[in-house]
Design a protein around this motif. Structure first.
Motif, PDB file in Angstrom:
ATOM      1  N   GLU A   1     -28.212 -29.542 -37.934  1.00 46.11           N
ATOM      2  CA  GLU A   1     -28.220 -30.975 -37.658  1.00 46.11           C
ATOM      3  C   GLU A   1     -27.640 -31.270 -36.281  1.00 46.11           C
ATOM      4  OE1 GLU A   1     -28.769 -34.990 -37.821  1.00 46.11           O
ATOM      5  OE2 GLU A   1     -29.657 -33.414 -39.068  1.00 46.11           O
TER       6      GLU A   1
ATOM      7  N   SER B   1     -30.766 -28.285 -21.794  1.00 45.51           N
ATOM      8  CA  SER B   1     -29.312 -28.147 -21.720  1.00 45.51           C
ATOM      9  C   SER B   1     -28.927 -27.361 -20.475  1.00 45.51           C
ATOM     10  CB  SER B   1     -28.779 -27.425 -22.964  1.00 45.51           C
ATOM     11  OG  SER B   1     -27.410 -27.092 -22.805  1.00 45.51           O
TER      12      SER B   1
ATOM     13  N   ASP C   1     -28.195 -37.255 -20.671  1.00 49.00           N
ATOM     14  CA  ASP C   1     -27.173 -37.298 -21.710  1.00 49.00           C
ATOM     15  C   ASP C   1     -25.990 -38.169 -21.307  1.00 49.00           C
ATOM     16  OD1 ASP C   1     -26.317 -35.505 -19.805  1.00 49.00           O
ATOM     17  OD2 ASP C   1     -25.670 -33.966 -21.216  1.00 49.00           O
TER      18      ASP C   1
ATOM     19  N   LYS D   1     -27.822 -42.093 -21.262  1.00 48.75           N
ATOM     20  CA  LYS D   1     -28.237 -42.623 -22.567  1.00 48.75           C
ATOM     21  C   LYS D   1     -27.091 -42.804 -23.545  1.00 48.75           C
ATOM     22  CE  LYS D   1     -31.858 -40.872 -24.532  1.00 48.75           C
ATOM     23  NZ  LYS D   1     -32.819 -39.879 -25.047  1.00 48.75           N
ATOM     24  N   TYR D   2     -25.969 -42.053 -23.340  1.00 48.02           N
ATOM     25  CA  TYR D   2     -24.958 -42.021 -24.397  1.00 48.02           C
ATOM     26  C   TYR D   2     -23.566 -42.477 -23.981  1.00 48.02           C
ATOM     27  CZ  TYR D   2     -28.509 -39.543 -27.045  1.00 48.02           C
ATOM     28  OH  TYR D   2     -29.671 -39.228 -27.693  1.00 48.02           O
TER      29      TYR D   2
ATOM     30  N   LYS E   1     -30.110 -30.178 -33.573  1.00 48.26           N
ATOM     31  CA  LYS E   1     -31.199 -31.154 -33.464  1.00 48.26           C
ATOM     32  C   LYS E   1     -30.767 -32.331 -32.597  1.00 48.26           C
ATOM     33  CE  LYS E   1     -33.914 -34.413 -36.214  1.00 48.26           C
ATOM     34  NZ  LYS E   1     -34.140 -34.956 -37.574  1.00 48.26           N
ATOM     35  N   ARG E   2     -29.568 -32.853 -32.828  1.00 52.21           N
ATOM     36  CA  ARG E   2     -29.082 -33.997 -32.055  1.00 52.21           C
ATOM     37  C   ARG E   2     -28.772 -33.603 -30.611  1.00 52.21           C
ATOM     38  NH1 ARG E   2     -24.370 -37.014 -34.740  1.00 52.21           N
ATOM     39  NH2 ARG E   2     -25.065 -38.614 -33.243  1.00 52.21           N
ATOM     40  N   ARG E   3     -28.271 -32.380 -30.408  1.00 49.50           N
ATOM     41  CA  ARG E   3     -28.016 -31.928 -29.027  1.00 49.50           C
ATOM     42  C   ARG E   3     -29.331 -31.813 -28.257  1.00 49.50           C
ATOM     43  NH1 ARG E   3     -26.570 -32.596 -24.669  1.00 49.50           N
ATOM     44  NH2 ARG E   3     -26.027 -30.932 -23.222  1.00 49.50           N
ATOM     45  N   ALA E   4     -30.372 -31.322 -28.919  1.00 50.43           N
ATOM     46  CA  ALA E   4     -31.677 -31.213 -28.267  1.00 50.43           C
ATOM     47  C   ALA E   4     -32.234 -32.591 -27.919  1.00 50.43           C
ATOM     48  CB  ALA E   4     -32.652 -30.462 -29.171  1.00 50.43           C
ATOM     49  N   GLU E   5     -31.824 -33.604 -28.671  1.00 50.75           N
ATOM     50  CA  GLU E   5     -32.235 -34.971 -28.358  1.00 50.75           C
ATOM     51  C   GLU E   5     -31.448 -35.558 -27.202  1.00 50.75           C
ATOM     52  OE1 GLU E   5     -31.512 -36.813 -32.086  1.00 50.75           O
ATOM     53  OE2 GLU E   5     -33.407 -36.131 -32.999  1.00 50.75           O
ATOM     54  N   GLY E   6     -30.355 -34.871 -26.807  1.00 50.92           N
ATOM     55  CA  GLY E   6     -29.574 -35.312 -25.660  1.00 50.92           C
ATOM     56  C   GLY E   6     -28.162 -35.756 -25.961  1.00 50.92           C
TER      57      GLY E   6
ATOM     58  N   HIS F   1     -34.883 -27.245 -24.138  1.00 48.90           N
ATOM     59  CA  HIS F   1     -34.725 -28.690 -24.287  1.00 48.90           C
ATOM     60  C   HIS F   1     -33.818 -29.299 -23.218  1.00 48.90           C
ATOM     61  CE1 HIS F   1     -36.632 -27.953 -28.173  1.00 48.90           C
ATOM     62  NE2 HIS F   1     -36.866 -29.255 -28.217  1.00 48.90           N
TER      63      HIS F   1
END
Length: 295
Positions: free
Chosen positions: A65, A25, A212, A215-216, A68-73, A23
């Motif tokens: 959880e 990273s 990452d 977007k964040y 999952k969020r780390r894979a989303e970025g 994903h």
């Protein structure tokens, strides 16, 4: 159930490392270890002696959880709510930039300059664009008689900085002001040092940043404008106005704007440029200049 079917610490780390690598990273093993340690409430180093432990279902649920969020970025620092800087842990939120190792060169430069003249002097230091407070707080920790003024245009960032100052026991020596650069500093205040990690990313460069980051992390803490030097162009003359004769201006830059940033300082006759500080990759990272004694 065979051993291969059991989700031990070691198996979780191996599976998650491959999952995060797929994903995108850049540091999948490190990300997996940091997040699992956080889910288990232990230090990352403790995982190395517990590869055969079987995390509880509650720990695995927390870990799933976050993965999952780390894979989303979502950056790891925002998931765990903290990041280390200069050997101290700082709370971070999406309201502030995530501290980076390059910024430590600003602190090293400040401490070397101050200590040559006496670390125990009652230095007056200003941190412009304090964010999570890393520079202001480290200055107060390492220069025990210093008083620090920390500025940020974001009230939300200042709340994070105040919390970090309390956490590290230096809140009584730091004054916080909501301010666009030095605009709201009381007129009577003059400083021995002004330090800053200002926005220095150009609009074009911003489009090339890792997803990452783009977007964040907060846009206005990163991007200066079309050239990347717009904030520095405003900071330099304001700093000259607020530094005592002989005072120091120290700020972080991108290597891509090094020449332009030095020229901005050189064009202000009130400053005498000092050598640029380079990072571990030998890239220009910190501009330093001395306020001239007389004109």
């Amino acid at each position: 159930m065979t051993q291969a079917d059991v989700w031990t610490v070691g198996r979780l780390l191996n599976w998650t490392t491959e999952y995060l690598r797929r994903h995108g990273s850049e540091n999948p093993r490190l990300d997996a270890e940091v997040l699992l340690a956080f889910a288990r409430g232990c230090q990352r180093i403790d995982l190395y002696t517990r590869f055969d432990d079987i995390p509880s279902e509650e720990e695995r649920a927390r870990f799933r959880e976050m993965i999952k969020r780390r894979a989303e970025g979502v950056p790891v620092a925002y998931l765990v709510g903290e990041r280390e800087f200069f050997s101290l842990k700082f709370r971070v939120t999406p309201d502030v930039l995530i501290p980076r190792p390059e910024t430590e060169f600003v602190m090293v430069t400040l401490l070397e300059w101050a200590r040559k003249q006496g670390a125990d002097r009652p230095w007056l230091i200003c941190d412009v664009g304090t964010g999570s407070g890393i520079l202001a707080i480290c200055a107060a920790k390492h220069l025990p008689h210093a008083r620090v003024t920390a500025l940020d245009i974001s009230s939300a960032a200042l709340e994070v900085a105040r919390e970090n100052a309390e956490r590290h026991g230096v809140a009584d020596r730091i004054e916080f002001y909501e301010s666009d650069l030095l605009a709201n500093v009381p007129n009577e205040l003059q400083f021995d040092f002004i330090v800053s990690n200002p926005p220095y990313v150009s609009e074009a460069e911003y489009e090339q940043l890792a997803p990452d980051v783009r977007k964040y992390e907060p846009y206005r803490a990163l991007v200066a404008g079309p050239q990347g030097t717009e904030i520095i162009q405003r900071l330099v003359p304001q700093a000259a106005d607020k530094l005592v004769p002989g005072g120091g201006l120290i700020f972080e830059i991108s290597p891509m704007i090094h020449d332009a940033a030095r020229q901005i300082v050189a064009d202000d006759p009130r400053f005498e440029l000092r050598p640029t500080v380079r990072d571990l990759a030998r890239l220009p990272r910190v501009i330093q200049a001395r306020r001239r004694e007389t004109m």
